[in-house]
Design an enzyme around this catalytic site. Structure first.
Site, short mmCIF file in Angstrom:
data_model
loop_
_atom_site.label_atom_id
_atom_site.label_comp_id
_atom_site.label_asym_id
_atom_site.label_seq_id
_atom_site.Cartn_x
_atom_site.Cartn_y
_atom_site.Cartn_z
N TYR A 179 43.42 37.61 44.72
CA TYR A 179 42.59 38.59 44.04
C TYR A 179 42.46 38.26 42.55
O TYR A 179 41.36 38.25 41.99
CB TYR A 179 43.19 39.98 44.23
CG TYR A 179 42.44 41.08 43.52
CD1 TYR A 179 41.30 41.65 44.08
CD2 TYR A 179 42.88 41.57 42.29
CE1 TYR A 179 40.62 42.67 43.44
CE2 TYR A 179 42.21 42.59 41.64
CZ TYR A 179 41.07 43.13 42.22
OH TYR A 179 40.39 44.14 41.57
N LYS A 183 39.05 37.20 40.43
CA LYS A 183 38.55 38.01 39.32
C LYS A 183 38.52 37.22 38.01
O LYS A 183 37.63 37.43 37.17
CB LYS A 183 39.38 39.28 39.18
CG LYS A 183 39.22 40.26 40.33
CD LYS A 183 37.78 40.74 40.48
CE LYS A 183 37.64 41.82 41.54
NZ LYS A 183 36.26 42.35 41.67
#
Length: 283
Positions: A179, A183
């Protein structure tokens, strides 16, 4: 409110869940008179796309019905962000339905495949990267292709791309390696696209919220509390203690930032990764 958004056309990806971040963004834009395409995957696909992580077709339809009480110009479209042909079809749908496309909000994301790095599988890594980063790339590519065919609006420009990053776009955290990587990559995509598209009067920015307790956010809280051996109350108290403004984020905080970046008041802002974190993140 931003009067110059009246009549603009936007796609908000990953907006098919009630009380989700995407719904809040869509609602804020609808209040400004923006014509909207609400997108989500539309179906549960086991552990990689569980019910707490995606908007099923019936929930997406309910979100759209709620928004039509504010603005009748709301459409829905199901697409898998991992598949370029489906993302291209999403953009084509917006143009067929409303005649143009002015705004893209890249909100679709996988924020639930957490766990120790050593236990992560290639399938988990690929799912996170392919939705969070590759999907945003596909959507930006095809949205911008359409925007480039359109005239420049005086005082506003030709188009807006806003991607929803995270505090994890700038800082790391345990148990979220894929994740966090996705990002960080989204901010890199934002900055490069901003340089390339600035001469075309298209701005490209990211909004980077800290934790927001949506439905998915509640799942994240439970997961992280258990992983740290804390009660939920202990975990939330520690989180609030790190935030200078003393509370976690609300969906409307991010939605308001998006509306600003889509408005004419932000016409000289591009390539930014705007923190919306109550002071938790300051770079």
């Amino acid at each position: 409110m931003y009067p110059d958004l009246e009549g603009k056309v936007a796609i908000v990806t990953g907006a098919g869940r009630r009380k989700g971040l995407g719904e809040a963004i869509a609602r804020r834009l609808a209040e400004d008179g923006v014509k909207l395409v609400i997108h989500d995957l539309g179906r549960v696909e086991g552990d990689l796309a569980p019910a707490h992580g995606i908007g099923a077709s019936d929930e997406m339809a309910a979100v759209a019905d709620d928004l039509r009480r504010i603005n009748p110009d709301i459409s829905t479209f199901q697409a898998d962000m991992r598949e370029e042909s489906q993302v291209a079809a999403l953009v084509a749908h917006a143009v067929a339905r409303f005649g143009r496309l002015d705004i893209l909000v890249n909100n679709a994301g996988v924020g639930y495949l957490f766990g120790p790095l050593v236990d992560a599988t290639q399938e988990m890594w690929d799912t996170v990267m392919n939705v969070n980063l590759r999907g945003a790339f596909f959507a930006t590519k095809h949205a911008v292709r359409q925007m480039l065919t359109q005239d420049v609006h005086p005082g506003w420009g030709r188009g807006r791309v806003v991607s929803i990053g995270s505090r994890g776009s700038k800082s790391g955290s345990a148990l979220t390696s894929s994740y966090i990587a996705s990002k960080h990559g989204l901010v890199g995509l934002t900055r490069s696209a901003a340089i390339e598209l600035g001469p075309e009067a298209i701005t490209v920015n990211a909004v980077c919220p800290n934790h927001v307790t949506t439905g998915l956010g509640s799942w994240q809280n439970d997961f992280m509390a258990k992983a740290r051996g804390q009660t939920l109350d202990e975990y939330m108290a520690a989180m609030r203690g790190r935030i200078p403004l003393g509370r976690v984020g609300e969906p409307e905080d991010t939605a308001n930032a998006c509306a600003f970046l889509c408005s004419g008041q932000a016409r000289y802002i591009t390539g930014e990764a705007m923190n919306v974190s109550g002071g938790e993140e300051m770079h």
